[in-house]
Scaffold this motif. Structure first.
Motif, PDB file in Angstrom:
ATOM      1  N   TYR A 480       0.767  -1.152  -0.057  1.00  0.00           N
ATOM      2  CA  TYR A 480       0.021   0.073  -0.153  1.00  0.00           C
ATOM      3  C   TYR A 480       0.764   1.253  -0.058  1.00  0.00           C
ATOM      4  CZ  TYR A 480      -3.547   3.239   1.363  1.00  0.00           C
ATOM      5  OH  TYR A 480      -4.550   4.353   1.153  1.00  0.00           O
ATOM      6  N   ALA A 481       2.008   1.228   0.899  1.00  0.00           N
ATOM      7  CA  ALA A 481       2.752   2.583   1.148  1.00  0.00           C
ATOM      8  C   ALA A 481       3.530   2.672  -0.298  1.00  0.00           C
ATOM      9  CB  ALA A 481       3.775   2.215   2.157  1.00  0.00           C
ATOM     10  N   TRP A 482       4.280   1.840  -0.913  1.00  0.00           N
ATOM     11  CA  TRP A 482       4.709   1.856  -2.368  1.00  0.00           C
ATOM     12  C   TRP A 482       3.770   2.424  -3.239  1.00  0.00           C
ATOM     13  CZ3 TRP A 482       4.099  -1.211  -6.738  1.00  0.00           C
ATOM     14  CH2 TRP A 482       4.889  -0.986  -7.716  1.00  0.00           C
ATOM     15  N   ALA A 483       2.357   1.772  -3.331  1.00  0.00           N
ATOM     16  CA  ALA A 483       1.465   2.197  -4.334  1.00  0.00           C
ATOM     17  C   ALA A 483       1.133   3.475  -4.230  1.00  0.00           C
ATOM     18  CB  ALA A 483       0.516   0.926  -4.241  1.00  0.00           C
ATOM     19  N   LYS A 484       0.909   4.108  -3.078  1.00  0.00           N
ATOM     20  CA  LYS A 484       0.174   5.249  -2.761  1.00  0.00           C
ATOM     21  C   LYS A 484       1.416   6.280  -3.299  1.00  0.00           C
ATOM     22  CE  LYS A 484      -1.996   8.158   0.576  1.00  0.00           C
ATOM     23  NZ  LYS A 484      -3.303   8.119  -0.088  1.00  0.00           N
ATOM     24  N   GLN A 485       2.796   6.130  -2.909  1.00  0.00           N
ATOM     25  CA  GLN A 485       3.527   6.988  -3.412  1.00  0.00           C
ATOM     26  C   GLN A 485       3.798   7.065  -4.907  1.00  0.00           C
ATOM     27  OE1 GLN A 485       5.320   9.425  -1.676  1.00  0.00           O
ATOM     28  NE2 GLN A 485       3.924   8.831  -0.088  1.00  0.00           N
ATOM     29  N   SER A 486       3.484   6.001  -5.532  1.00  0.00           N
ATOM     30  CA  SER A 486       3.510   5.560  -7.128  1.00  0.00           C
ATOM     31  C   SER A 486       2.341   5.711  -7.854  1.00  0.00           C
ATOM     32  CB  SER A 486       4.010   4.185  -7.333  1.00  0.00           C
ATOM     33  OG  SER A 486       5.331   3.805  -6.572  1.00  0.00           O
ATOM     34  N   GLY A 487       1.353   6.336  -6.968  1.00  0.00           N
ATOM     35  CA  GLY A 487      -0.255   6.468  -7.643  1.00  0.00           C
ATOM     36  C   GLY A 487      -0.798   5.311  -8.226  1.00  0.00           C
TER      37      GLY A 487
END
Length: 625
Positions: A480-487
């Motif tokens: 989730y954290a990586w996906a959020k920063q990557s849009g």
């Protein structure tokens, strides 16, 4: 006033720096595995990171990776490999300009398969490149100023936690942050990389080698180092290029890209001929679906907007594109083979290895590297427990392939099983159970796409079929954290990462000594359950499924099958010509009939008719056609 001696020394230093900076290109860029590097080679990289940071250049690399347009092109298009390849090349240039001892510097690669199953005990965190981060000290690396990567020794301008620590701010410098190895997410082993290199012969669009590299292996390592849903660290932020592991990761992914190209023979394609080989490079997204995404054709400019006007950046001079970056030798780049290639069995399963690997790019290990490998073996270091397991599984596979009872399985089945058994062993080691994936479960809809990154993790975890499913919950929590920063939160919610990160069930069933009987029984039960549910869901489609089972499908290149790609264009072109010809003939006949009627029965004999035979003839017919 300066003394004449001081002026002379400065003048001499200036010309010496010019003399050195004039030749940073001739020495080959031979990138070595980090775990096989010498102490001196590791120190060179560590010192270079600190010197470039002191010069402010690491911050510039961080800004380039953070820029909205740059990172969209780098991560959301087919430019993924080319964009990061050029960034590494420029990074190496800056290191090589630091002094004579750096003139042959090459970015080492982190062969992540050597750290499979080790989590916070991974070798990479004990090798001088900084630890996994300290949860009791705001996830800072070497927080107590007892290492080279503390805030005092390696201050960074981005990813600051002022609310947690007043000292952690851009003015004083922010610490390098990691939350590595603290979730259930493990690094893929050799078998996982071998399977996906062989499974995807096409560069692809939504599905293919590029997509699996970015969404699967790339996202996996960023999340492994950066942490889970409650973390905000460098490797899961868009400032990832301020962490030295970023460069080692992308050097590794570029190595994997080189291996994939040689496995499928794409390294033999000249850059100017790539347009005729969509399997080797496929523009994505297609023009009709760009929606503001930078163009990603072979000759479209690679974007590094914050670097554009920097005097040391060579983008204006080099004008990098995917086509220009395709040939490694044109940029003097090569990789030592390390330990991955022999362990991977790709020399056996790749179809284009009649002539072996291209030694100009995948260079044989040096004598020094061979000595290091031999020293590791002599000390009983066979790798991690997971690494040892997957090698023993392969030994059993080689035995089973000689038995008549297993003759119906092909290489794809064996490679999938090798990867699946290794992945399930990783789950077994942490007392988890085999993964169950429902044939149908609730995902985000097109209406949710508008909200995008505003979708919360709690919403993802409450979806029907996801809630209570350990494996699907793990994928969402870990990424989730990586996906959020990557849009990419919507894509995570829509289940597009599940195939990449959910541990599959093996096609072929067998046990070795390290397999736990209880886990193995649960795996077989789960496999039968999923098979039964799939049959029940598709009961009305059995006849159609059986008919399709006799059709040999070509692997996809984006949305067009590889084997029918040339035929596709021929058919479309022929249809267009036939339609145009039909319209022309219809118009001509309609015109002729009207003219014949007007000439035979003129409504006004005194008026000159446009169908007069002097005006109408074969020339007019040709013009209409």
């Amino acid at each position: 006033m300066w003394s004449s001696t001081t002026s002379a020394l400065l003048f001499l230093c200036f010309w010496l720096s010019l003399a050195h900076s004039g030749d940073i290109y001739s020495c080959p860029r031979t990138r070595k595995a980090w775990h096989l590097s010498t102490d001196d080679e590791r120190s060179l990289f560590i010192n270079a990171m600190h010197k470039l940071n002191a010069e402010g250049k690491i911050a510039h690399f961080g800004s380039a990776h953070h820029n909205e347009l740059d990172q969209t092109q780098a991560h959301g298009t087919s430019e993924f490999f080319a964009w990061h390849r050029y960034l590494l090349w420029e990074f190496e240039n800056q290191v090589r300009r630091l002094g004579p001892e750096y003139e042959c510097f090459s970015v080492p690669y982190w062969d992540v398969t050597t750290d499979t199953g080790l989590f916070t005990d991974a070798f990479v965190f004990k090798s001088g490149i900084g630890g996994p981060g300290e949860p009791d000290h705001d996830e800072c690396v070497n927080a107590e100023n007892d290492g080279a990567w503390s805030r005092e020794d390696f201050p960074l301008p981005h990813v600051c936690h002022e609310l947690e620590s007043a000292a952690d701010n851009p003015t004083n410098g922010c610490c390098l942050k990691r939350a590595a190895g603290r979730t259930s997410l493990d690094l893929s082993g050799v078998s996982g990389y071998t399977n996906f290199i062989k499974k995807y012969p096409n560069f692809g669009a939504d599905i293919g080698f590029r997509s699996w590299t970015f969404n699967g292996k790339h996202g996996e390592v960023h999340s492994f180092v950066g942490g889970g849903f409650d973390s905000y660290t460098h490797m899961i932020s868009r400032y990832a290029s301020e962490d030295p592991l970023f460069y080692m990761l992308h050097s590794w992914l570029d190595y994997v890209y080189v291996v994939w190209k040689q496995c499928w023979g794409y390294n033999k394609i000249a850059p100017e001929d790539l347009d005729q080989h969509p399997s080797a490079y496929f523009e994505y997204p297609i023009a009709s679906k760009k929606m503001g995404v930078p163009s990603s054709g072979l000759d479209d400019a690679l974007l590094y907007l914050p670097m554009h006007d920097l005097p040391w950046w060579e983008g204006k001079k080099r004008m990098p594109t995917a086509r220009k970056l395709y040939d490694e030798q044109a940029w003097n780049m090569q990789y030592e083979r390390g330990t991955f290639l022999p362990k991977s069995k790709l020399s056996i399963v790749c179809d284009n290895q009649e002539d072996g690997w291209d030694s100009n790019v995948l260079v044989p290990n040096s004598e020094e590297t061979k000595a290091i490998i031999e020293a590791l073996r002599s000390h009983g270091d066979e790798g991690s427990e997971v690494d040892v397991y997957q090698q023993r599984v392969w030994t059993e596979i080689e035995r089973l392939k000689t038995l008549a009872s297993f003759a119906d399985y092909d290489d794809a089945d064996w490679l999938q099983t090798w990867h699946a058994k290794t992945c399930n062993f990783q789950r077994q080691r942490r007392n988890a159970m085999p993964c169950y994936v429902p044939v149908d479960y609730e995902k985000c809809t097109d209406d949710d796409q508008v909200r995008g990154d505003a979708i919360t993790l709690e919403e993802l975890l409450q979806k029907d079929g996801v809630h209570g499913n350990t494996c699907l919950e793990e994928v969402r929590g870990n990424l989730y954290a990586w996906a959020k920063q990557s849009g990419l939160v919507y894509e995570l919610c829509a289940g597009r990462f599940d195939d990449y990160h959910v541990c599959p069930l093996p096609v072929i069933d067998f046990m070795i000594d390290e397999d736990d009987a209880h886990y193995y029984d649960a795996l077989l039960a789960m496999k039968e359950k999923m098979r039964s549910e799939d049959l029940a869901l598709h009961a009305d489609e059995n006849n159609l499924v059986m008919a399709k089972s006799n059709v040999v499908s070509a692997p996809l290149i984006g949305e067009i099958a590889d084997l029918i790609y040339p035929m596709y264009h021929s058919i479309v072109s022929t249809m267009i010509v036939l339609v145009m010809l039909g319209v022309a003939i219809f118009t001509m006949l309609r015109y002729c009939c009207r003219c014949q009627s007007d000439l035979s029965h003129p409504s006004d004999p005194t008026q000159e008719n446009e169908c007069n035979t002097d005006m109408f003839g074969y020339g007019s017919m040709a013009e209409m056609l």
